[in-house]
Design a protein around this motif. Structure first.
Motif, mmCIF file in Angstrom:
data_model
loop_
_atom_site.group_PDB
_atom_site.id
_atom_site.type_symbol
_atom_site.label_atom_id
_atom_site.label_comp_id
_atom_site.label_asym_id
_atom_site.label_seq_id
_atom_site.Cartn_x
_atom_site.Cartn_y
_atom_site.Cartn_z
ATOM 1 N N VAL A 166 0.864 -1.177 0.000
ATOM 2 C CA VAL A 166 0.000 0.000 0.000
ATOM 3 C C VAL A 166 0.902 1.229 0.000
ATOM 4 C CG1 VAL A 166 -1.731 1.331 1.247
ATOM 5 C CG2 VAL A 166 -1.899 -1.167 1.174
ATOM 6 N N SER A 167 0.884 1.949 -1.085
ATOM 7 C CA SER A 167 1.734 3.129 -1.218
ATOM 8 C C SER A 167 1.126 4.290 -0.444
ATOM 9 C CB SER A 167 1.871 3.493 -2.694
ATOM 10 O OG SER A 167 2.739 4.586 -2.863
ATOM 11 N N ILE A 168 1.923 4.897 0.449
ATOM 12 C CA ILE A 168 1.421 6.038 1.221
ATOM 13 C C ILE A 168 2.013 7.357 0.731
ATOM 14 C CG2 ILE A 168 1.104 4.533 3.213
ATOM 15 C CD1 ILE A 168 3.454 6.012 4.569
ATOM 16 N N SER A 169 3.098 7.281 -0.037
ATOM 17 C CA SER A 169 3.701 8.485 -0.597
ATOM 18 C C SER A 169 4.546 8.098 -1.793
ATOM 19 C CB SER A 169 4.564 9.214 0.440
ATOM 20 O OG SER A 169 5.670 8.411 0.820
ATOM 21 N N VAL A 170 4.839 9.064 -2.616
ATOM 22 C CA VAL A 170 5.777 8.880 -3.719
ATOM 23 C C VAL A 170 6.751 10.043 -3.709
ATOM 24 C CG1 VAL A 170 4.183 7.563 -5.162
ATOM 25 C CG2 VAL A 170 4.254 10.053 -5.361
ATOM 26 N N GLY A 171 7.928 9.804 -4.274
ATOM 27 C CA GLY A 171 8.915 10.869 -4.349
ATOM 28 C C GLY A 171 9.763 10.963 -3.097
ATOM 29 N N CYS A 172 10.750 11.856 -3.124
ATOM 30 C CA CYS A 172 11.734 11.950 -2.044
ATOM 31 C C CYS A 172 12.283 13.372 -1.979
ATOM 32 C CB CYS A 172 12.870 10.960 -2.302
ATOM 33 S SG CYS A 172 14.191 11.000 -1.086
ATOM 34 N N ARG A 185 11.765 10.606 -9.549
ATOM 35 C CA ARG A 185 10.422 10.421 -8.988
ATOM 36 C C ARG A 185 9.860 11.688 -8.358
ATOM 37 N NH1 ARG A 185 8.083 5.439 -8.887
ATOM 38 N NH2 ARG A 185 9.401 3.687 -9.505
ATOM 39 N N GLY A 186 10.674 12.744 -8.298
ATOM 40 C CA GLY A 186 10.159 14.036 -7.866
ATOM 41 C C GLY A 186 10.101 14.205 -6.359
ATOM 42 N N LYS A 187 9.582 15.354 -5.949
ATOM 43 C CA LYS A 187 9.428 15.670 -4.535
ATOM 44 C C LYS A 187 8.351 14.783 -3.909
ATOM 45 C CE LYS A 187 12.431 19.031 -4.149
ATOM 46 N NZ LYS A 187 13.612 18.911 -3.257
ATOM 47 N N GLU A 188 8.450 14.637 -2.589
ATOM 48 C CA GLU A 188 7.499 13.763 -1.899
ATOM 49 C C GLU A 188 6.075 14.284 -2.009
ATOM 50 O OE1 GLU A 188 6.437 12.428 2.649
ATOM 51 O OE2 GLU A 188 8.552 12.486 2.079
ATOM 52 N N LYS A 189 5.174 13.369 -2.329
ATOM 53 C CA LYS A 189 3.745 13.647 -2.347
ATOM 54 C C LYS A 189 3.072 12.609 -1.457
ATOM 55 C CE LYS A 189 3.756 17.003 -5.441
ATOM 56 N NZ LYS A 189 3.333 18.380 -5.096
ATOM 57 N N ASP A 190 2.316 13.072 -0.483
ATOM 58 C CA ASP A 190 1.652 12.175 0.461
ATOM 59 C C ASP A 190 0.193 11.983 0.097
ATOM 60 O OD1 ASP A 190 3.990 12.057 1.927
ATOM 61 O OD2 ASP A 190 3.390 13.632 3.323
ATOM 62 N N ARG A 191 -0.284 10.769 0.320
ATOM 63 C CA ARG A 191 -1.717 10.508 0.200
ATOM 64 C C ARG A 191 -2.415 10.940 1.482
ATOM 65 N NH1 ARG A 191 -2.904 4.408 -1.135
ATOM 66 N NH2 ARG A 191 -4.983 5.201 -1.575
ATOM 67 N N ARG A 192 -3.672 11.237 1.373
ATOM 68 C CA ARG A 192 -4.463 11.553 2.552
ATOM 69 C C ARG A 192 -4.652 10.282 3.387
ATOM 70 N NH1 ARG A 192 -4.477 16.728 4.032
ATOM 71 N NH2 ARG A 192 -4.470 18.052 2.165
ATOM 72 N N PRO A 193 -4.566 10.397 4.718
ATOM 73 C CA PRO A 193 -4.723 9.209 5.560
ATOM 74 C C PRO A 193 -6.018 8.461 5.299
ATOM 75 C CG PRO A 193 -3.937 11.077 6.864
ATOM 76 C CD PRO A 193 -4.273 11.617 5.508
ATOM 77 N N SER A 223 5.124 15.138 5.868
ATOM 78 C CA SER A 223 5.803 16.401 5.543
ATOM 79 C C SER A 223 5.050 17.180 4.472
ATOM 80 C CB SER A 223 7.233 16.115 5.077
ATOM 81 O OG SER A 223 7.235 15.337 3.883
ATOM 82 N N ASP A 224 4.369 16.457 3.598
ATOM 83 C CA ASP A 224 3.640 17.110 2.511
ATOM 84 C C ASP A 224 2.267 17.602 2.964
ATOM 85 O OD1 ASP A 224 3.189 17.868 -0.261
ATOM 86 O OD2 ASP A 224 1.868 16.124 -0.405
ATOM 87 N N ILE A 225 1.752 17.016 4.055
ATOM 88 C CA ILE A 225 0.421 17.412 4.525
ATOM 89 C C ILE A 225 0.489 18.179 5.844
ATOM 90 C CG2 ILE A 225 -0.789 15.565 3.323
ATOM 91 C CD1 ILE A 225 -0.799 13.927 5.841
ATOM 92 N N GLY A 226 1.719 18.465 6.299
ATOM 93 C CA GLY A 226 1.893 19.347 7.442
ATOM 94 C C GLY A 226 1.625 18.726 8.796
ATOM 95 N N ASP A 227 1.932 17.434 8.946
ATOM 96 C CA ASP A 227 1.721 16.780 10.238
ATOM 97 C C ASP A 227 2.922 15.888 10.522
ATOM 98 O OD1 ASP A 227 0.948 15.414 12.492
ATOM 99 O OD2 ASP A 227 -0.980 14.734 11.702
ATOM 100 N N ARG A 228 3.782 16.275 11.438
ATOM 101 C CA ARG A 228 5.020 15.547 11.708
ATOM 102 C C ARG A 228 4.765 14.207 12.398
ATOM 103 N NH1 ARG A 228 9.725 17.883 10.981
ATOM 104 N NH2 ARG A 228 10.720 16.562 12.561
ATOM 105 N N GLU A 229 3.593 14.015 12.978
ATOM 106 C CA GLU A 229 3.280 12.742 13.616
ATOM 107 C C GLU A 229 2.320 11.903 12.777
ATOM 108 O OE1 GLU A 229 1.974 13.350 17.620
ATOM 109 O OE2 GLU A 229 3.955 14.013 18.312
#
Length: 508
Positions: A166-172, A185-193, A223-229
């Motif tokens: 299950v992919s939760i993010s792509v990029g780095c 693969r570009g900058k990190e992009k996060d999926r919504r929880p 990091s992409d959705i602004g929540d460090r936890e």
């Protein structure tokens, strides 16, 4: 007599076309290939038999650009297919993945018989590009510079009935000097929880009992959705999903490994006691040259905290030997960390120049014979430690998820194979009652080798599971189809527990 007006219009009925996908590189590529298979089957293609060896109507190469000889391997395989394509009208060849993203302008020049070149950001375009190449009778090269759609929105043909990526993010967002992946693969992009959890719940409803959360730097999630936890919260949320028995993740970066993640691992029962965390080097000067944002003390501190919270955790890593400028003293620091960390397993790599990376241009490139000698010393030390750590498992009673295809000698030894919660491979005596992949057995460990364990006594318990039911249903559906008709159903077996794919993006 029937008039012309009564006749149905003539329709061109195309025969069913088969496909084959060849995957190189990291877990991301493996998961991308599941998406490519789903796209092709959604478009009406069927999977060719595993013995096809290039005899499919469409052959797709999902490439890796990390290793120095990645392009040589690709062009060698493309050359092998050239005469087959020349003798088979309508056959198409597509090249995607990281090497396609990097070498977009040269693939068709070097291999003009290739029909489609697509990148890491637009895998969803493959069926359209194949059809366009067929109609226009010319190669289609389309490389997107940024992600067009998150891969998990695409149809998927999963390789297992009971375990799933299950992919939760792509990029780095990192800039390691030995790695070209962020550029491809570009900058990190996060999926919504919510989207991630909805996918997991849907998988569990289909019979999946184990998921592996996948990201380039999986614990940087948030990091992409602004929540460090966000990552620790996601792990805890996975613990509330009824029927989800095992949760794993790969690969975390030491920089982002926080105490809340360790607490979530320890306190969430279905998060497995396993951690794969790339070290790369034990030398602070080499880590600095690699542009790795941690040092030896930080890495060992994480290991100590994980072991305190999860005493039976199996910890594995990646190590690069012979990075430019590495001295014997630097290498000794790596050996020191290996002795201190006592990894259950280490994936060790001899440094090789990776085109397009800063390290490839650095001074102090290490002679091959020096790298080889250091590599052999490291492997010998890690083999010794792996064996010692496995011997500590003898006498333990473990629950195994039964796998298929992981025990190459199972047929002759009359054994089956499975994975312990910490991902160790265990070969066990085949019980009298039926046991299916995805079921769970309880065994007592009687013998340890460096890379596997044996349970030579009778199986203590067999628990039939919904995951085993899912495997049985899929197998029955496949067997019920007429001979010669291939549905492209997923290959039986659990995705290899991570980390297993050496090289590629796994070396974060």
């Amino acid at each position: 007599m029937t008039s012309s007006s009564d006749r149905s219009p003539a329709v061109d009925v195309l025969p069913t076309r088969t496909y084959e996908i060849r995957t190189y590189g990291c877990q991301m590529n493996v998961h991308d290939s599941e998406r490519l298979a789903g796209l092709l089957e959604d478009a009406g293609y069927v999977r060719a038999s595993e013995s096809a060896d290039g005899d499919a109507d469409v052959v797709v190469f999902n490439t890796c650009a990390v290793r120095e000889n990645a392009d040589n391997k690709l062009y060698g395989n493309l050359g092998h297919l050239a005469p087959k394509k020349a003798s088979r009208p309508g056959m198409q060849i597509a090249v995607g993945g990281c090497l396609a993203q990097k070498d977009r302008d040269t693939i068709v020049k070097r291999a003009p018989w290739v029909d489609v070149v697509f990148g890491t950001h637009n895998i969803g375009k493959l069926p359209v590009l194949l059809e366009r190449a067929r109609v226009q009778e010319e190669a289609q090269v389309e490389i997107a510079e940024s992600l067009e759609a998150f891969p998990s929105t695409l149809p998927t043909r999963r390789e297992s009935a009971y375990a799933a990526w299950v992919s939760i993010s792509v990029g780095c967002n990192n800039t390691c000097t030995f790695c070209i992946v962020p550029a491809l693969r570009g900058k990190e992009k996060d999926r919504r929880p919510g989207d991630i959890l909805a996918e997991i719940e849907a998988l569990v409803a289909e019979g999946v009992s184990e998921v592996t959360l996948l990201g380039q730097n999986v614990n940087a999630y948030g990091s992409d959705i602004g929540d460090r936890e966000a990552f620790s919260k996601l792990l805890r949320a996975c613990g509330t999903i009824d029927g989800l028995e095992r949760v794993r993740f790969t690969s975390p970066h030491p920089r982002d490994f926080t105490d809340d993640v360790i607490a979530a691992m320890a306190e969430t029962p279905n998060v497995m006691p396993q951690l794969h965390m790339p070290l790369q080097s034990g030398s602070d000067p080499v880590l600095k040259a690699m542009r790795r944002s941690y040092r030896q003390e930080r890495f060992l501190g994480i290991i100590e905290k994980v072991r305190a919270a999860i005493p039976h955790a199996a910890i594995s890593t990646d190590i690069i030997v012979g990075f430019p400028g590495e001295t014997e003293e630097d290498f000794q620091q790596t050996l020191h960390v290996v002795r201190e960390a006592r990894f259950a397993q280490a994936f060790t790599f001899q440094y090789s120049k990776r085109p397009g990376t800063p390290a490839a241009e650095m001074d102090g490139q290490i002679p091959k014979q020096v790298v080889q000698e250091r590599y052999e010393r490291l492997v010998a030390l890690q083999e010794e430690i792996s064996w010692e750590e496995n011997k500590k498992q003898v006498g333990r009673t473990l629950e195994l998820m039964v796998a298929e295809g992981e025990g190459r000698k199972d047929g002759t030894t009359h054994r089956l194979s499975g994975r312990a919660p910490d991902s160790r491979l265990v070969h066990f005596t085949k019980p009298d009652q039926e046991v299916r992949p995805g079921d769970v057995v309880t065994v007592a460990i009687t013998y340890a080798a460096p890379h596997h364990l044996l349970a030579e006594g009778a199986v203590l318990d067999v628990r039939r599971t919904r995951a085993g039911d899912a495997w049985e249903k899929r197998t029955a559906e496949k067997a019920a189809k007429p001979a010669g008709v291939l549905l492209g159903l997923p290959k039986v077996g659990v995705p290899e527990p991570l980390p297993v794919v050496s090289g590629g993006c796994a070396v974060d």
